[in-house]
Design a protein around this motif. Sequence first.
Motif, PDB file in Angstrom:
ATOM      1  N   SER A  10       3.374  22.136  13.415  1.00  0.00           N
ATOM      2  CA  SER A  10       3.227  21.297  14.554  1.00  0.00           C
ATOM      3  C   SER A  10       2.558  22.007  15.503  1.00  0.00           C
ATOM      4  O   SER A  10       3.376  22.329  16.302  1.00  0.00           O
ATOM      5  CB  SER A  10       4.897  20.444  14.474  1.00  0.00           C
ATOM      6  N   MET A  11       1.511  21.425  16.449  1.00  0.00           N
ATOM      7  CA  MET A  11       0.684  22.112  17.114  1.00  0.00           C
ATOM      8  C   MET A  11       0.318  21.069  17.972  1.00  0.00           C
ATOM      9  O   MET A  11      -0.182  19.859  17.612  1.00  0.00           O
ATOM     10  CB  MET A  11      -0.268  23.350  16.762  1.00  0.00           C
ATOM     11  N   ILE A  12      -0.063  21.904  19.227  1.00  0.00           N
ATOM     12  CA  ILE A  12      -0.917  20.301  20.199  1.00  0.00           C
ATOM     13  C   ILE A  12      -2.345  21.127  20.531  1.00  0.00           C
ATOM     14  O   ILE A  12      -2.548  22.148  20.851  1.00  0.00           O
ATOM     15  CB  ILE A  12      -0.554  20.095  21.928  1.00  0.00           C
ATOM     16  N   VAL A  13      -2.992  20.433  19.972  1.00  0.00           N
ATOM     17  CA  VAL A  13      -4.495  21.234  20.748  1.00  0.00           C
ATOM     18  C   VAL A  13      -5.298  20.662  21.998  1.00  0.00           C
ATOM     19  O   VAL A  13      -6.000  18.987  21.353  1.00  0.00           O
ATOM     20  CB  VAL A  13      -5.143  21.189  19.418  1.00  0.00           C
ATOM     21  N   ALA A  14      -6.033  21.452  23.175  1.00  0.00           N
ATOM     22  CA  ALA A  14      -6.500  20.157  23.323  1.00  0.00           C
ATOM     23  C   ALA A  14      -8.030  21.124  23.876  1.00  0.00           C
ATOM     24  O   ALA A  14      -7.842  22.534  23.989  1.00  0.00           O
ATOM     25  CB  ALA A  14      -5.911  21.143  25.351  1.00  0.00           C
ATOM     26  N   HIS A  15      -8.477  20.183  23.717  1.00  0.00           N
ATOM     27  CA  HIS A  15     -10.172  20.543  23.303  1.00  0.00           C
ATOM     28  C   HIS A  15     -10.939  20.181  25.211  1.00  0.00           C
ATOM     29  O   HIS A  15     -10.654  18.979  25.033  1.00  0.00           O
ATOM     30  CB  HIS A  15     -10.842  19.877  22.328  1.00  0.00           C
TER      31      HIS A  15
ATOM     32  N   GLY B 112      -4.703  16.526  20.629  1.00  0.00           N
ATOM     33  CA  GLY B 112      -4.319  16.525  19.959  1.00  0.00           C
ATOM     34  C   GLY B 112      -2.737  16.512  18.929  1.00  0.00           C
ATOM     35  O   GLY B 112      -2.284  17.474  19.413  1.00  0.00           O
ATOM     36  N   ALA B 113      -2.105  15.687  18.802  1.00  0.00           N
ATOM     37  CA  ALA B 113      -1.076  16.633  18.059  1.00  0.00           C
ATOM     38  C   ALA B 113      -1.094  16.602  16.585  1.00  0.00           C
ATOM     39  O   ALA B 113      -1.504  15.478  15.883  1.00  0.00           O
ATOM     40  CB  ALA B 113       0.228  15.145  18.332  1.00  0.00           C
ATOM     41  N   HIS B 114      -0.835  17.631  15.792  1.00  0.00           N
ATOM     42  CA  HIS B 114      -1.764  17.254  15.014  1.00  0.00           C
ATOM     43  C   HIS B 114       0.191  18.412  14.126  1.00  0.00           C
ATOM     44  O   HIS B 114       1.267  19.457  14.408  1.00  0.00           O
ATOM     45  CB  HIS B 114      -2.065  19.622  15.107  1.00  0.00           C
ATOM     46  N   PHE B 115       0.793  17.634  13.517  1.00  0.00           N
ATOM     47  CA  PHE B 115       1.703  17.680  12.727  1.00  0.00           C
ATOM     48  C   PHE B 115       1.534  17.833  11.106  1.00  0.00           C
ATOM     49  O   PHE B 115       0.918  17.270  10.269  1.00  0.00           O
ATOM     50  CB  PHE B 115       2.292  16.372  12.762  1.00  0.00           C
TER      51      PHE B 115
ATOM     52  N   LYS C  74      -0.266  17.280  32.006  1.00  0.00           N
ATOM     53  CA  LYS C  74       0.266  15.683  31.802  1.00  0.00           C
ATOM     54  C   LYS C  74      -0.162  15.232  29.766  1.00  0.00           C
ATOM     55  O   LYS C  74       1.050  14.500  29.470  1.00  0.00           O
ATOM     56  CB  LYS C  74       0.068  14.574  32.559  1.00  0.00           C
ATOM     57  N   GLU C  75      -1.225  15.104  29.641  1.00  0.00           N
ATOM     58  CA  GLU C  75      -1.310  15.135  28.235  1.00  0.00           C
ATOM     59  C   GLU C  75      -0.732  15.753  26.823  1.00  0.00           C
ATOM     60  O   GLU C  75      -0.577  15.109  26.097  1.00  0.00           O
ATOM     61  CB  GLU C  75      -3.540  14.741  28.037  1.00  0.00           C
ATOM     62  N   ILE C  76      -0.786  17.393  27.496  1.00  0.00           N
ATOM     63  CA  ILE C  76       0.260  17.556  26.542  1.00  0.00           C
ATOM     64  C   ILE C  76       1.752  17.170  26.364  1.00  0.00           C
ATOM     65  O   ILE C  76       1.674  17.438  25.304  1.00  0.00           O
ATOM     66  CB  ILE C  76       0.049  19.469  26.820  1.00  0.00           C
ATOM     67  N   GLY C  77       1.995  16.969  27.347  1.00  0.00           N
ATOM     68  CA  GLY C  77       3.321  16.685  27.466  1.00  0.00           C
ATOM     69  C   GLY C  77       3.672  15.041  26.390  1.00  0.00           C
ATOM     70  O   GLY C  77       4.078  15.496  26.086  1.00  0.00           O
ATOM     71  N   LYS C  78       2.749  14.368  26.440  1.00  0.00           N
ATOM     72  CA  LYS C  78       2.656  13.145  26.037  1.00  0.00           C
ATOM     73  C   LYS C  78       2.472  13.226  24.923  1.00  0.00           C
ATOM     74  O   LYS C  78       3.459  12.694  23.893  1.00  0.00           O
ATOM     75  CB  LYS C  78       1.909  11.612  26.712  1.00  0.00           C
ATOM     76  N   MET C  79       1.567  14.639  24.036  1.00  0.00           N
ATOM     77  CA  MET C  79       1.371  15.038  22.177  1.00  0.00           C
ATOM     78  C   MET C  79       3.276  15.692  22.325  1.00  0.00           C
ATOM     79  O   MET C  79       3.711  15.477  21.359  1.00  0.00           O
ATOM     80  CB  MET C  79       0.838  15.921  22.192  1.00  0.00           C
ATOM     81  N   ALA C  80       4.174  16.184  23.072  1.00  0.00           N
ATOM     82  CA  ALA C  80       4.964  17.200  23.013  1.00  0.00           C
ATOM     83  C   ALA C  80       6.501  16.235  22.319  1.00  0.00           C
ATOM     84  O   ALA C  80       6.869  16.228  21.717  1.00  0.00           O
ATOM     85  CB  ALA C  80       5.388  17.827  24.078  1.00  0.00           C
TER      86      ALA C  80
END
Length: 356
Positions: free
Chosen positions: A177-182, A190-193, A283-289
């Motif tokens: 499970s990863m979070i990728v920020a382009h 994106g939240a990669h599950f 903040k967006e990464i936190g949302k995907m977490a």
Amino acid sequence: MSNRTFRILVINPLVHSTKIAIYENDRNIFEQDILLLEQEKDLYKQIDFRITSVTETIIDLGLNLSSIDAVCGRGGLLRPISGGTYRINDKMISDLINGINGTHVSNLGAIIAYNIANKLNVNAYIVDPVVVDEMTSLAKATGRPEIKRKSIFHALNQKFVARELAKQLDKKVENLSMIVAHLDGGVTVGAHFHGKVIDVNNGLDGEGPFSFERSGSLPNNELINLSVEAGRQMQQLKQKLIHQSGLKAYLRVNQISDVINLVQQKDTETMEALGIMAYQVAKEIGKMAAVLEGEVDAVILTGNLAKMHYLNSRIINKVSWIADVFTFPGENVLLALARGTLRVLEGKEQAKEYDF
């Protein structure tokens, strides 16, 4: 599964040029950015010139066109599809020409690849186009029942770097499970599950953090006020929000390289603008977490803006508590296209069919 060496032509059409490369398996043996000399405004009237310039460039290089085993173009604005490598077919070409989901220069990738591949009697492919849609129904819901969120993001590079990190960690992407920020002209997180991108902001339509040239999310009331300003047309407003906002508006620059130069000069205004961007991305990464319920194996920063250590460090300082943070600078478009095609040619993955 084959052990042979495959020669793959990859094509990435841009507004003012066509980037091509030839790979032997995943080794780049030739790359060139072919300038578009004919500035025809109608994208589809550029097709013949782009095809001719690509084939002539390869011939001039001294390579035998018949040695190419497959052609891969960057995917465009198709109907929503799951991730993977797709064989280009007539239905796909028809949808791209008719602009079924919009008109964009990336639409030309499959068209050019298909034409060249047909002449060579080989298969043509696209890999993880921007319309990859693996979002859950919950993620698509909004506060207006008639409005649904769309999945349009940097799928090609996001999935590429997720696979790369999984390889580095000696694990399967389907188990992570990863979070990728382009971070680039647009910013998508994106939240990669387990190999699927179950939620992601639509950077093109304006969701999420601001980017190099896009405004990102704006307060609804202020956006409405902006849209009804006297004499403002819809196209003018879209141009302002999609191509004249973000770092471009803050710093009055035209290229990402301009921002990098200003950072090297330690320009105060630039540092402040990047600080705001870092805050919004974090903040967006936190949302995907939260989407991943706190079960995050890694966070990845990628894209051309991820070449700036200052921006990366500001983001990392805010999100490293979530998981280890890894950086993969750049867009990685050509290599990602080659790798996706190679997986099919080697029998590691089956090509999908675009069938509607």
